[in-house]
Design a protein around this motif. Sequence first.
Motif, mmCIF file in Angstrom:
data_model
loop_
_atom_site.group_PDB
_atom_site.id
_atom_site.type_symbol
_atom_site.label_atom_id
_atom_site.label_comp_id
_atom_site.label_asym_id
_atom_site.label_seq_id
_atom_site.Cartn_x
_atom_site.Cartn_y
_atom_site.Cartn_z
ATOM 1 N N VAL B 41 10.332 -3.954 60.323
ATOM 2 C CA VAL B 41 9.761 -5.286 60.136
ATOM 3 C C VAL B 41 9.310 -5.406 58.697
ATOM 4 O O VAL B 41 9.586 -6.353 58.009
ATOM 5 N N ASP B 42 8.574 -4.417 58.270
ATOM 6 C CA ASP B 42 8.329 -4.263 56.847
ATOM 7 C C ASP B 42 7.874 -2.835 56.648
ATOM 8 O O ASP B 42 8.053 -2.009 57.517
ATOM 9 N N GLY B 43 7.273 -2.513 55.535
ATOM 10 C CA GLY B 43 6.945 -1.123 55.277
ATOM 11 C C GLY B 43 5.962 -0.528 56.250
ATOM 12 O O GLY B 43 5.921 0.671 56.433
ATOM 13 N N ASP B 44 5.121 -1.351 56.912
ATOM 14 C CA ASP B 44 4.070 -0.811 57.753
ATOM 15 C C ASP B 44 4.492 -0.617 59.192
ATOM 16 O O ASP B 44 3.940 0.221 59.879
ATOM 17 N N VAL B 45 5.411 -1.392 59.670
ATOM 18 C CA VAL B 45 5.757 -1.365 61.082
ATOM 19 C C VAL B 45 7.238 -1.096 61.248
ATOM 20 O O VAL B 45 8.055 -1.686 60.562
ATOM 21 N N GLN B 46 7.555 -0.207 62.154
ATOM 22 C CA GLN B 46 8.967 0.059 62.441
ATOM 23 C C GLN B 46 9.149 0.190 63.946
ATOM 24 O O GLN B 46 8.359 0.847 64.617
ATOM 25 N N ILE B 47 10.158 -0.463 64.456
ATOM 26 C CA ILE B 47 10.437 -0.419 65.889
ATOM 27 C C ILE B 47 11.781 0.270 66.095
ATOM 28 O O ILE B 47 12.777 -0.112 65.475
ATOM 29 N N THR B 48 11.798 1.290 66.931
ATOM 30 C CA THR B 48 13.032 2.013 67.219
ATOM 31 C C THR B 48 13.241 2.027 68.726
ATOM 32 O O THR B 48 12.340 2.375 69.477
ATOM 33 N N CYS B 49 14.423 1.639 69.150
ATOM 34 C CA CYS B 49 14.743 1.655 70.583
ATOM 35 C C CYS B 49 16.016 2.467 70.782
ATOM 36 O O CYS B 49 16.974 2.289 70.038
ATOM 37 N N PHE B 50 16.028 3.332 71.763
ATOM 38 C CA PHE B 50 17.253 4.047 72.079
ATOM 39 C C PHE B 50 17.259 4.449 73.535
ATOM 40 O O PHE B 50 16.236 4.425 74.206
ATOM 41 N N THR B 51 18.437 4.808 73.996
ATOM 42 C CA THR B 51 18.624 5.129 75.414
ATOM 43 C C THR B 51 19.381 6.446 75.531
ATOM 44 O O THR B 51 20.284 6.713 74.739
ATOM 45 N N ARG B 122 0.905 15.904 65.873
ATOM 46 C CA ARG B 122 -0.392 15.628 65.249
ATOM 47 C C ARG B 122 -0.572 14.143 64.931
ATOM 48 O O ARG B 122 -1.297 13.772 64.026
ATOM 49 N N LEU B 123 0.094 13.305 65.704
ATOM 50 C CA LEU B 123 -0.035 11.865 65.513
ATOM 51 C C LEU B 123 -1.045 11.295 66.501
ATOM 52 O O LEU B 123 -1.357 11.921 67.509
ATOM 53 N N ASN B 124 -1.513 10.117 66.183
ATOM 54 C CA ASN B 124 -2.367 9.357 67.082
ATOM 55 C C ASN B 124 -1.427 8.498 67.939
ATOM 56 O O ASN B 124 -0.748 7.627 67.409
ATOM 57 N N ILE B 125 -1.352 8.766 69.229
ATOM 58 C CA ILE B 125 -0.273 8.199 70.050
ATOM 59 C C ILE B 125 -0.804 7.435 71.260
ATOM 60 O O ILE B 125 -1.749 7.872 71.913
ATOM 61 N N GLU B 148 12.110 15.020 69.260
ATOM 62 C CA GLU B 148 13.234 15.122 68.298
ATOM 63 C C GLU B 148 13.360 13.845 67.492
ATOM 64 O O GLU B 148 13.574 13.853 66.278
ATOM 65 N N LYS B 149 13.244 12.722 68.193
ATOM 66 C CA LYS B 149 13.409 11.436 67.513
ATOM 67 C C LYS B 149 12.281 11.207 66.523
ATOM 68 O O LYS B 149 12.506 10.731 65.410
ATOM 69 N N LEU B 150 11.052 11.536 66.929
ATOM 70 C CA LEU B 150 9.922 11.345 66.021
ATOM 71 C C LEU B 150 10.100 12.196 64.770
ATOM 72 O O LEU B 150 9.796 11.764 63.655
ATOM 73 N N ARG B 151 10.615 13.400 64.974
ATOM 74 C CA ARG B 151 10.845 14.246 63.807
ATOM 75 C C ARG B 151 11.955 13.685 62.935
ATOM 76 O O ARG B 151 11.840 13.644 61.714
ATOM 77 N N SER B 152 13.044 13.226 63.551
ATOM 78 C CA SER B 152 14.165 12.715 62.742
ATOM 79 C C SER B 152 13.785 11.442 62.004
ATOM 80 O O SER B 152 14.330 11.141 60.951
ATOM 81 N N LEU B 153 12.836 10.695 62.541
ATOM 82 C CA LEU B 153 12.395 9.478 61.859
ATOM 83 C C LEU B 153 11.378 9.782 60.769
ATOM 84 O O LEU B 153 10.972 8.884 60.036
ATOM 85 N N GLY B 154 10.946 11.037 60.702
ATOM 86 C CA GLY B 154 10.009 11.427 59.644
ATOM 87 C C GLY B 154 8.572 11.059 59.944
ATOM 88 O O GLY B 154 7.737 10.972 59.042
#
Lengths: 125, 170
Positions: B41-51, B122-125, B148-154
């Motif tokens: 959406v911009d630098g602060d928010v990112q939405i990822t969807c997968f199946t 170590r994220l706030n989830i 895995e996905k969280l790691r690949s997204l950095g």
Amino acid sequence: MDSGRPFRFPVAHNAVSLDIKGNKTEIMICKYDDKFLVIVTQIGCMGTILHARKEESVLTDPTYSVSIIFGKRDEPWLLACGRQLIEHISCAGSSMHLVLSLGLKDHSPETLKDVTLAVIENRLW
Amino acid sequence: MVNYEIAEVCGLHKIQNASHTKAKPPPLVDLISKILENQAVDGDVQITCFTEDLHDVTLHFQIIRLAKQIFVWIGCNTAKFGHLYAAAITRPNDQVAVTSILGGTSDNTGSGIARRLVLKTRLNIIVACNIPKDSPMLEATAERKLAEKLRSLGYVRPKPGGKSPDQAGF
């Protein structure tokens, strides 16, 4: 599986970024099978989370229940925002519950009014 | 050959459409991974969807990354919202605290996933999950795919003064 048919992710969402009273505000609206999720944030996290639902009765007009389930419990304008949105959802013909998260820098009525209008403008109901 | 298209998503932000051709996965691993969209959406928010399609179950994942927090939804076959949990690392001992926010008081499925995700990342989830209870294999698979996905997204934060996520067995 029909490999030629495009696959659509089952959760629809809208996302928008706008300015409310000088504060950059991110709004995300997601539609699940049984709930709407609305995230409004100015502070980089979900903030206070509310749950709003309609309680239908056969003989009387529907009533609405709005409660804060996580975060600040002494901000009445947050409840008012949830109440406005669940009634709007109900008037649009949906009985789904609403999970609303408000991470705002200020809780003034003007800000909450602008937030409510922006959510309604980008609604998925 | 498996052909699929990335579906459109309604929204005011940039829409991505693409089509991919993908070789049939090896017969030993009947796991088809479809990344539907990855939108900033911009630098602060990112939405990822997968199946992820497993043998008899379809797992849907939605990750909404905010500046200081991540919201994750895990759907098992359906798009029901499920139970909602919050988890984070708390001071002073770096313990992980989990709380149930909506539903799930007699069901530990989502809370276990939330807790282990925070331990690994170590994220706030905030986690919403509709995986049925008493499905430990499904729970473990969902948690692994998500991590895995969280790691690949950095999105993963390194442990302070310790191992990197790669070295931590994650």
